[in-house]
Enzyme design. Structure first.
Site, PDB file in Angstrom:
ATOM      1  N   CYS A 182       2.981   2.057  13.166  1.00 40.75           N
ATOM      2  CA  CYS A 182       4.161   2.659  12.560  1.00 40.75           C
ATOM      3  C   CYS A 182       4.786   3.697  13.466  1.00 40.75           C
ATOM      4  O   CYS A 182       5.957   3.999  13.358  1.00 40.75           O
ATOM      5  CB  CYS A 182       3.802   3.304  11.233  1.00 40.75           C
ATOM      6  SG  CYS A 182       2.786   2.234  10.241  1.00 40.75           S
ATOM      7  N   GLY A 220       0.837  -1.193   0.000  1.00 37.82           N
ATOM      8  CA  GLY A 220       0.000   0.000   0.000  1.00 37.82           C
ATOM      9  C   GLY A 220       0.875   1.248   0.000  1.00 37.82           C
ATOM     10  O   GLY A 220       0.565   2.245  -0.657  1.00 37.82           O
ATOM     11  N   THR A 221       1.965   1.181   0.725  1.00 41.87           N
ATOM     12  CA  THR A 221       2.908   2.306   0.792  1.00 41.87           C
ATOM     13  C   THR A 221       3.413   2.666  -0.601  1.00 41.87           C
ATOM     14  O   THR A 221       3.438   3.846  -0.982  1.00 41.87           O
ATOM     15  CB  THR A 221       4.107   1.926   1.706  1.00 41.87           C
ATOM     16  OG1 THR A 221       3.606   1.665   3.013  1.00 41.87           O
ATOM     17  CG2 THR A 221       5.137   3.039   1.747  1.00 41.87           C
TER      18      THR A 221
END
Ligand SMILES: *Cc1c(COP(=O)(O)O)cnc(C)c1O
Length: 396
Positions: free
Chosen positions: A332, A72-73
């Site tokens: 994160c 996704g990043t």
């Protein structure tokens, strides 16, 4: 036997058995390079085509509009950075929000370093982007607008179709074209997504948040949007994302997407019921708490709760000793002590941010798990509040 209860489905999910079963042959027997012309190469190519259809079906896209990435990043970086670079002759202004995932916020910071101007829209106390704020921020130099579909910390689901509409009206007035991107990594498999009805140009998704494997994502790029390639090499992914395909990952993502589409209604219903049950029990049994995020437009599995007067980190560690996995804010940022940017943006006071925990339920969560967690919480919170009141009295 020590318990093991996982309440962090927004960080990642276990791979479902059916998904693993679908992947296994592509490690050992069907290992051909999809670019090879002989039979086992073509079998791999066909498997990728089938997975692309499965993923496309989950978001209402055409298969050719789905481009597999490593995460996704990567999809977020590709959409926003390449989008801004591509349109830089039209202008150097990008709009996003204060509550995005770091994949977006750090892409914004990178663009600022490269001389772009980035507006970070505020949100209201429930976490909603106000359409009026977006309208006020749009300018003729604006080239990319990126607003997340659903927030990973507080679960708020943004009114994407309405926000897209505001952008389309503005671009008509300016006589420009503005790219609309949404990070739908948390929304996927938890909300009905129809890219056509939404009218977005680009949309990011990821496999490991929907019971697929880690290390596979995709970017939807609407047909007719010629977003430049961002990996240079072979002709994979219609020459837009080079590199030998993550065959097993793609097959797993496809299977996970298929299961998700088949079970979407029951998944949403079941998670909403469990989440509400959990919130009700916590409210009933523990004083001085607060639920963060919208209660109306919210991801089904998300409960973000502030326990006043105590530290979330301490709660997390004591729950971990009881075999319970939860998160403080987003995974994160758990290595840093900076307070969550999302809770800051919705106006939670700093000391309360530090007492906030994100619980996310998923397909393997049971009511019994939640009963155990509530009992554990009652004990842990009482213990920590007792210590904190003692230290307050003795001046620590
Ligand atoms: C998990 C997540 C990402 C990152 O996806 P990866 O595949 O883990 O790189 C991006 N945005 C949101 C909202 C997420 O929850």
């Amino acid at each position: 036997m020590t318990k093991s209860i996982y309440l962090d489905y927004s960080a990642t999910t276990p791979v479902k058995k059916e998904v693993l079963d679908a992947m296994i042959p592509y490690f050992t027997e069907l290992y051909g390079n999809p670019s090879s012309l002989y039979t086992i190469g073509q079998e791999s190519k066909n498997a990728i085509a089938a997975a692309r259809e499965q993923v496309a079906a989950l978001i209402g896209a055409q298969p050719a509009e789905v481009y597999f990435t490593s995460s996704g990043t990567e999809a977020d970086n590709w959409a926003v950075i390449e989008g801004a670079m591509w349109k830089r002759k039209q202008g150097r202004h990008v709009i996003t929000t204060q509550i995005e995932h770091h994949a977006l916020l750090h892409s914004g910071a990178y663009l600022e370093k490269e001389g772009f101007e980035v507006t970070y829209l505020p949100v209201d106390p429930d976490g909603f982007v106000r359409v009026a704020d977006l309208k006020a921020a749009l300018r003729p130099e604006t080239t990319v607008v990126s607003i997340m579909f659903a927030n990973n910390e507080i679960g708020t689901i943004e009114p994407i179709a309405e926000l897209v509409q505001a952008v389309r009206e503005a671009q008509e007035g300016f006589g420009t074209k503005i790219l609309f991107h949404t990070d739908a990594v948390q929304a996927l498999g938890n909300v009905h997504i129809d890219v056509k009805a939404l009218g977005v140009d680009m949309l990011s998704i990821s496999g490991h948040k929907i019971y697929g494997p880690k290390g596979i994502g995709a970017l939807y790029i609407r047909k007719g949007v010629n977003l430049p390639e961002h990996m240079h090499g072979g002709g994979q992914e219609a020459k837009r994302r080079a590199g030998t395909e993550n065959l097993t990952g793609i097959v797993g993502f496809g299977k996970a997407a298929e299961l998700s589409r088949e079970n979407l209604e029951t998944h949403i219903e079941q998670l909403t019921k469990l989440r509400n049950y959990f919130i009700d029990r916590v409210r009933e049994k523990i004083a001085d708490i607060r639920i963060n995020g919208s209660l109306e437009s919210r991801l089904p599995g998300n409960a973000n709760i502030t326990f006043k007067y105590i530290e979330g980190e301490a709660i997390l560690l004591l729950l971990d000793m009881k075999g319970i996995a939860v998160s403080t804010g987003s995974a994160c940022s758990s290595a840093s002590l900076t307070p969550s940017h999302v809770l800051t943006a919705i106006g939670v006071p700093v000391e309360e941010i530090h007492g906030s925990i994100r619980f996310t339920v998923g397909d393997f969560t049971t009511k019994e798990d939640l009963d155990y967690v509530v009992e554990a919480l009652i004990e842990v919170v009482a213990k920590l509040r007792n210590i904190s009141s003692v230290s307050a009295e003795s001046g620590f």
